[in-house]
Scaffold this motif. Structure first.
Motif, PDB file in Angstrom:
ATOM      1  N   GLU A   1      21.870  21.522  67.246  1.00  0.00           N
ATOM      2  CA  GLU A   1      21.992  20.002  67.217  1.00  0.00           C
ATOM      3  C   GLU A   1      20.614  19.206  67.128  1.00  0.00           C
ATOM      4  N   HIS A   2      20.270  18.827  66.176  1.00  0.00           N
ATOM      5  CA  HIS A   2      18.842  18.259  65.876  1.00  0.00           C
ATOM      6  C   HIS A   2      18.661  16.768  66.075  1.00  0.00           C
ATOM      7  N   ARG A   3      17.698  16.365  66.520  1.00  0.00           N
ATOM      8  CA  ARG A   3      17.112  15.089  66.852  1.00  0.00           C
ATOM      9  C   ARG A   3      16.032  14.673  66.232  1.00  0.00           C
ATOM     10  N   ALA A   4      15.671  13.727  65.788  1.00  0.00           N
ATOM     11  CA  ALA A   4      14.472  13.338  65.059  1.00  0.00           C
ATOM     12  C   ALA A   4      13.993  12.138  64.949  1.00  0.00           C
ATOM     13  N   ALA A   5      12.619  11.860  64.866  1.00  0.00           N
ATOM     14  CA  ALA A   5      11.861  10.466  65.172  1.00  0.00           C
ATOM     15  C   ALA A   5      10.778  10.559  64.258  1.00  0.00           C
ATOM     16  N   PHE A   6      10.760   9.338  63.505  1.00  0.00           N
ATOM     17  CA  PHE A   6       9.579   9.265  62.499  1.00  0.00           C
ATOM     18  C   PHE A   6       8.455   8.174  63.052  1.00  0.00           C
ATOM     19  N   SER A   7       7.236   8.454  62.752  1.00  0.00           N
ATOM     20  CA  SER A   7       6.054   7.398  63.089  1.00  0.00           C
ATOM     21  C   SER A   7       6.283   6.136  62.424  1.00  0.00           C
ATOM     22  N   ALA A   8       5.739   5.287  62.841  1.00  0.00           N
ATOM     23  CA  ALA A   8       5.699   3.853  62.326  1.00  0.00           C
ATOM     24  C   ALA A   8       5.173   3.899  60.919  1.00  0.00           C
ATOM     25  N   ASN A   9       4.133   4.753  60.473  1.00  0.00           N
ATOM     26  CA  ASN A   9       3.549   4.899  59.239  1.00  0.00           C
ATOM     27  C   ASN A   9       4.359   5.801  58.363  1.00  0.00           C
ATOM     28  N   GLY A  10       5.279   6.523  58.892  1.00  0.00           N
ATOM     29  CA  GLY A  10       6.080   7.630  57.993  1.00  0.00           C
ATOM     30  C   GLY A  10       5.424   8.796  58.003  1.00  0.00           C
ATOM     31  N   ARG A  11       4.467   9.016  58.469  1.00  0.00           N
ATOM     32  CA  ARG A  11       3.549  10.275  58.082  1.00  0.00           C
ATOM     33  C   ARG A  11       3.990  11.265  59.107  1.00  0.00           C
ATOM     34  N   ILE A  12       4.378  11.013  60.304  1.00  0.00           N
ATOM     35  CA  ILE A  12       4.784  12.190  61.159  1.00  0.00           C
ATOM     36  C   ILE A  12       6.246  12.155  61.551  1.00  0.00           C
ATOM     37  N   LEU A  13       6.812  13.268  61.651  1.00  0.00           N
ATOM     38  CA  LEU A  13       7.765  13.524  61.898  1.00  0.00           C
ATOM     39  C   LEU A  13       8.161  14.460  63.224  1.00  0.00           C
ATOM     40  N   ALA A  14       9.052  14.081  64.220  1.00  0.00           N
ATOM     41  CA  ALA A  14       9.411  14.948  65.244  1.00  0.00           C
ATOM     42  C   ALA A  14      10.741  15.332  65.272  1.00  0.00           C
ATOM     43  N   VAL A  15      10.919  16.623  65.377  1.00  0.00           N
ATOM     44  CA  VAL A  15      12.160  17.349  65.153  1.00  0.00           C
ATOM     45  C   VAL A  15      12.422  18.019  66.458  1.00  0.00           C
ATOM     46  N   GLY A  16      13.588  17.725  67.302  1.00  0.00           N
ATOM     47  CA  GLY A  16      14.026  18.621  68.304  1.00  0.00           C
ATOM     48  C   GLY A  16      15.502  18.998  68.440  1.00  0.00           C
ATOM     49  N   GLY A  17      15.627  19.800  69.292  1.00  0.00           N
ATOM     50  CA  GLY A  17      17.279  20.088  69.494  1.00  0.00           C
ATOM     51  C   GLY A  17      17.309  20.966  70.709  1.00  0.00           C
ATOM     52  N   ALA A  18      18.628  21.852  70.801  1.00  0.00           N
ATOM     53  CA  ALA A  18      18.996  22.322  72.080  1.00  0.00           C
ATOM     54  C   ALA A  18      18.095  23.438  72.725  1.00  0.00           C
ATOM     55  N   ASP A  19      17.186  23.830  72.095  1.00  0.00           N
ATOM     56  CA  ASP A  19      16.409  24.931  72.699  1.00  0.00           C
ATOM     57  C   ASP A  19      15.235  24.253  73.385  1.00  0.00           C
ATOM     58  N   ASN A  20      15.258  22.932  73.550  1.00  0.00           N
ATOM     59  CA  ASN A  20      14.089  22.164  74.409  1.00  0.00           C
ATOM     60  C   ASN A  20      12.784  22.071  73.628  1.00  0.00           C
ATOM     61  N   ARG A  21      12.574  22.365  72.321  1.00  0.00           N
ATOM     62  CA  ARG A  21      11.584  22.733  71.602  1.00  0.00           C
ATOM     63  C   ARG A  21      11.416  21.448  70.697  1.00  0.00           C
ATOM     64  N   VAL A  22      10.231  20.871  70.511  1.00  0.00           N
ATOM     65  CA  VAL A  22       9.982  19.616  69.475  1.00  0.00           C
ATOM     66  C   VAL A  22       8.754  20.231  68.443  1.00  0.00           C
ATOM     67  N   ARG A  23       9.195  20.082  67.343  1.00  0.00           N
ATOM     68  CA  ARG A  23       8.123  20.397  66.274  1.00  0.00           C
ATOM     69  C   ARG A  23       7.431  19.002  65.613  1.00  0.00           C
ATOM     70  N   LEU A  24       6.444  19.175  65.379  1.00  0.00           N
ATOM     71  CA  LEU A  24       5.820  18.022  64.645  1.00  0.00           C
ATOM     72  C   LEU A  24       5.319  18.274  63.302  1.00  0.00           C
ATOM     73  N   TRP A  25       5.925  17.552  62.409  1.00  0.00           N
ATOM     74  CA  TRP A  25       5.553  17.557  60.765  1.00  0.00           C
ATOM     75  C   TRP A  25       4.659  16.499  60.172  1.00  0.00           C
ATOM     76  N   ASP A  26       3.998  16.947  59.414  1.00  0.00           N
ATOM     77  CA  ASP A  26       3.088  15.972  58.486  1.00  0.00           C
ATOM     78  C   ASP A  26       4.019  15.651  57.203  1.00  0.00           C
ATOM     79  N   VAL A  27       4.728  14.500  57.130  1.00  0.00           N
ATOM     80  CA  VAL A  27       5.474  14.430  55.698  1.00  0.00           C
ATOM     81  C   VAL A  27       4.875  13.388  54.994  1.00  0.00           C
ATOM     82  N   THR A  28       3.895  13.371  55.225  1.00  0.00           N
ATOM     83  CA  THR A  28       2.900  12.310  54.080  1.00  0.00           C
ATOM     84  C   THR A  28       3.368  12.649  52.561  1.00  0.00           C
ATOM     85  N   ASP A  29       3.569  13.779  52.366  1.00  0.00           N
ATOM     86  CA  ASP A  29       4.133  13.921  51.055  1.00  0.00           C
ATOM     87  C   ASP A  29       5.665  14.732  51.335  1.00  0.00           C
ATOM     88  N   PRO A  30       6.678  13.986  51.356  1.00  0.00           N
ATOM     89  CA  PRO A  30       7.894  14.684  51.835  1.00  0.00           C
ATOM     90  C   PRO A  30       8.280  16.128  51.014  1.00  0.00           C
TER      91      PRO A  30
END
Length: 933
Positions: free
Chosen positions: A459-488
């Motif tokens: 079960e995934h949860r996500a949040a984008f930064s206000a400038n749209g460059r950073i994406l945080a994705v988390g889930g049921a395993d208590n981990r959050v991974r940060l991604w640079d999505v400047t280029d989707p």
């Protein structure tokens, strides 16, 4: 009947008198006669019968009187015309002369006439009216002895010390006692003196005993009060500890306990806890199940439960919408904060104009076909995304009065960028990024590896930064991974966060500036993370107030508040009660909790300065700004900006007149009579250096400045503000010192020398400053100074982290008082409260500490303020009215409320009254007396 000699023996005499004339006199006469020649240990010397003192109520009055006559040896007859006419007196005389001898009759002449006629051996009855003729005509065969008491007409004249009274009483006592009058008077005087000695000795002994008893009582009273005070202090400290332990779980009760703790005893712990009480979250209880909470760019908070309520920054409800509608699923504000969208459980969306929060206006209602929407998102381009777990829709809301449905979105959308693109969808273990075209058509961009590590039911949860460059994705395993999505199309992994939760992550939120990530766990815990560097994130505060899953998070526009939704948002759908259906508003700053009342967006660690009336605050920096602090609401923008001439900014300070601000180097004066339009008073000057410290003399027209170069510290005469004149350099002053301080009488200036000692200069408007003394700190070099508001008490901070109090009444012979080393680095800033009992210090360790300095010999730390981040180079100032503490640093100027009365009122206003059951739990030994009643 034959006359009998005096018989009986029960009484020495019977007093016969007229009640109408001699009643009070007879009473006084009896008292003096009984006390005559009386030893101190006896109650009376003679036993006298007088009807009022010896007779009880009886139906046979004469029988009782006759019994008294029969038991008396003498008859004392108080002779007066009323007595001669009294039938009772005449009856008593007849009985006496019948049964006793006339020789046992003693006459006390109180009024009328008594004349003896020797020729007749009887009274001259033609002139005698004080005796009854019929009874007394043949009573005496020779002239009797009587005592003239006619002078004794008022009872108060019967003074036992009056010689006349002593003589008269002795005339009667002598025959009654069978002794001579002279002998009796002598004995009476001796008895009187002996009685006086005994009385004095007794009084002395009683006085000593009384003093001993009083001393013992005072000691016992003092000991009791001391014990009671100690008990109250212990209970106060216990309540502070209890409030700290429940501050997140039961913040309202914690507020009540803090008020009661200070009420019991204003201890250092209670005072510090009051200043820090703004860290307590504000609780908004749901009317049913709370589904979401969202902030607008204007600071309004919308809470959706069985309707929608709008709250302002103070927590006041501005309006309530749809009170009878329980189908609200989620809400969202437009980018400008003027438009509010409310989505219902069946997918209908209502758009409202909330430019006037007290009077919202419905603009349009549109059906989206998206059942049970979980989230909505406005894009700057005039679009509205309505997102559900398995579906979504895109709306055109450029004209809110006529919205249009653009089309569906990919299923299971778990996040969207600030412009609506990219989109993040989750289908099983696959996470996909999508881009949206101008027409609103989604196109796949990339696939992101599953952060759950192949969990069976991710079960995934996500949040984008206000400038749209950073994406945080988390889930049921208590981990959050940060991604640079400047280029989707080419997402780049940055870092992984491991939360401390037990049941997985249920929601994520990024602050508007993209530097702080909040994670909400299914166990009710919230974590704050510093992600300003996505490659090296740092863990911050843990917020643990919710007792059920955290279902929603949103940062306020300024980042200083975080709203969290507790409880299962699906509870109502499945007809189950949510265990924790509340919204908590957490005061935060970055990744820390914050107790600051507000933070002003300033630059530089220059010492702030308040105007004399505390209505304005000058914050030095680049540029120097002036803020209003008198309207009760946190200032959102500066009232004025002053011209800056140097890179790195400049210090500024208000003059005692409250309207003039001095800044820079050389000194420039500004007239702030109209804060919105500051007027430059000083002629144009050429700037050569940057002033890092400015101090204004409280008495004389003098300004001291410090530069970041050697020899740059200077004293200025500002009598003519248009042309400040240098008075002379501060000889031996070190460079780059932010703190210069004048004594309250204006005669001394304290600063730091090049060698690290604290130097004192004697100052006046017309003579160069002269070194008056210096003092060396015990542990190392001096780093900060501040005079107290009264006398010549100087606080000194040094590079070992110690704060020391000095008495510099004699500048050449300073006296060291108390000291405390709580900072782990050099003390960089100091300030003293106007009441002289409170001080604040800032250290290189980044801590702002409050001190109780009421006793200069003993410094007591009362609080270490939490303001979000550290303040390694802070400038400090208290407002003259004692309400505020301003702390200037690189992260802005933070304001703390230090007015205890105002804090107590706020705590009472923010929390319901403590219940009797809660009172009995925490204060079982005290009767129920709510502190906020």
């Amino acid at each position: 009947m034959e006359r009998q000699p005096a018989g009986g023996g029960e009484y020495d005499a019977f007093i016969s008198y007229s009640h109408t004339w001699d009643k009070e006199l007879a009473k006084a006469f009896q008292s003096r006669l009984q006390a005559f020649d009386r030893p101190w240990y006896r109650s009376r010397s003679l036993r006298l019968f007088r009807d009022e003192t010896n007779l009880a109520a009886s139906p046979h009055l004469w029988n009782e009187i006759e019994r008294g006559l029969a038991g008396s040896r003498w008859l004392v007859l108080m002779a007066s015309p009323p007595a001669a006419a009294s039938p009772w007196v005449r009856k008593e005389i007849r009985w006496w002369l019948t049964h006793r001898s006339a020789d046992t009759v003693l006459i006390a002449w109180t009024d009328g006439t008594l004349v003896w006629d020797d020729s007749r051996t009887s009274f001259d009855w033609s002139r005698t009216d004080a005796l009854p003729q019929e009874e007394m005509a043949r009573a005496f065969d020779q002239e009797p002895r009587w005592v003239d008491l006619r002078w004794l007409r008022r009872p108060e004249q019967a003074d036992g010390a009056d010689p006349r009274m002593v003589e008269c009483i002795a005339e009667f006592a002598a025959p009654l006692k069978g002794r001579s009058k002279d002998e009796l008077i002598g004995d009476h005087v001796r008895q009187h003196r002996r009685t006086l000695r005994v009385v004095r000795a007794t009084v002395a002994v009683l006085t000593v005993l009384l003093l001993a008893a009083v001393a013992g009582g005072v000691t016992a009273y003092t000991q009791r009060n001391t014990a009671r005070a100690r008990t109250l202090v212990a209970q106060s400290r216990q309540l502070v500890a209890e409030a700290s332990s429940i501050r997140d779980a039961q913040p309202d009760l914690a507020r009540q306990l803090l008020v009661q703790a200070y009420r019991l005893a204003p201890t250092a712990e209670a005072a510090g806890a009051l200043v820090e009480s703004r860290t307590l979250p504000r609780v908004v209880h749901g009317r049913g199940t709370v589904r979401t909470a969202a902030y607008s760019s204007r600071g309004l908070l919308a809470v959706a439960d069985d309707g929608v309520r709008l709250f302002d920054a103070t927590g006041t409800v501005r309006t309530t919408l749809d009170e009878s509608d329980s189908s609200v699923a989620t809400v969202a504000f437009g980018p400008d904060g003027l438009l509010l969208a409310i989505a219902g459980a069946e997918g209908e969306v209502r758009l409202l104009d909330v430019s006037a929060p007290d009077r919202p206006r419905t603009l349009a209602v549109l059906s989206t076909g998206v059942p049970d929407p979980q989230r909505m998102l406005f894009t700057p381009g005039g679009r509205l995304l309505v997102l559900a777990y398995k579906s979504g829709a895109l709306l055109d809301v450029q004209d809110p009065a006529r919205p249009g449905l653009l089309g569906p979105l990919p299923g299971a959308v778990v996040g969207a960028g600030p412009t609506g693109s990219p989109l993040l969808t989750s289908e099983g273990a696959q996470i996909r990024l999508w881009t949206l075209s101008e027409s609103g058509r989604p196109a796949p961009a990339a696939v992101i590896p599953d952060p759950s590590g192949g969990a069976r039911h991710p079960e995934h949860r996500a949040a984008f930064s206000a400038n749209g460059r950073i994406l945080a994705v988390g889930g049921a395993d208590n981990r959050v991974r940060l991604w640079d999505v400047t280029d989707p199309a080419r997402p780049a992994a940055r870092a992984e966060l491991y939360t401390q939760g037990r049941a997985g992550i249920d929601t994520l939120a990024l602050s508007r500036d993209g530097t702080t990530l909040a994670t909400g766990g299914r166990d009710g815990e919230i974590g704050l993370w510093d992600v300003s560097d996505p490659l090296r994130p740092r863990a911050g505060a843990r917020l643990t107030g919710h007792t059920d899953a955290v279902r929603g998070l949103d940062f306020s526009p300024d980042g200083y508040a975080l709203a969290s939704v507790g409880g299962d948002g699906a509870a109502r759908k499945y007809s189950v009660d949510a265990a924790d259906s509340t919204v908590r508003v957490w005061p935060v700053s970055g990744t820390d909790r914050s107790s600051a009342a507000t933070t002003l967006p300033t630059r530089g660690a220059f010492p702030p300065s308040f105007s004399r009336d505390s209505r304005l605050l000058a914050a030095g920096g680049e540029p120097t700004t002036v803020w209003r602090t008198d309207d009760g609401a946190p200032p959102s923008r500066p009232a004025a900006t002053l011209e800056t001439f140097n890179n790195g900014g400049q210090a500024a300070a208000f003059a005692p007149d409250g309207r003039t601000v001095y800044s820079g180097l050389p000194v420039v004066a500004w007239d702030m009579t109209d804060p919105a339009a500051p007027r430059r008073l000083t002629e144009q000057v050429t700037r050569r250096q940057s002033a890092v410290g400015v101090a204004v003399n409280p008495v004389h027209p003098l300004v001291a400045t410090s530069a970041n170069e050697r020899g740059g510290s200077q004293l200025w005469n500002v009598r003519d503000s248009s042309r400040p004149v240098p008075v002379g350099p501060l000889t031996g002053a070190g460079p780059d010192q932010h703190t210069l301080s004048f004594s309250p009488d204006g005669a001394l200036l304290a600063g730091l020398s090049e060698e690290g000692t604290v130097r004192l200069w004697q100052v006046s408007p017309n003579t160069p400053p002269a070194v008056a003394g210096s003092l060396a700190t015990a542990g190392g070099k001096g780093t900060a100074v501040a005079f107290g508001p009264r006398g010549r008490t100087l606080l000194v901070g040094d590079d070992t982290g110690a704060v020391t109090v000095w008495d510099v009444s004699l500048p050449g012979r300073p006296v060291r008082k108390g000291s405390s080393a709580r900072h782990t680095g050099a003390v960089r800033g100091l300030a003293v409260h106007p009441d002289g009992a409170l001080a604040a210090s800032a250290g290189n360790d980044g801590r702002i500490r409050l001190w109780d300095v009421a006793d200069p010999d003993r410094l007591v730390e009362i609080a270490s303020l939490t303001g979000g981040g550290l303040h390694p180079a802070a400038g400090l100032a208290f407002s003259p009215d004692g309400r505020l503490l301003a702390v200037g640093g690189d992260g802005g100027t933070r304001l703390w409320s230090v007015d205890r009365a105002a804090i107590l009122r706020r705590l009472c206003a923010e929390s319901p009254r403590i219940t009797r059951e809660q009172w009995d739990q925490y204060l079982p030994d005290h009767p129920y007396d709510p502190p906020c009643a």
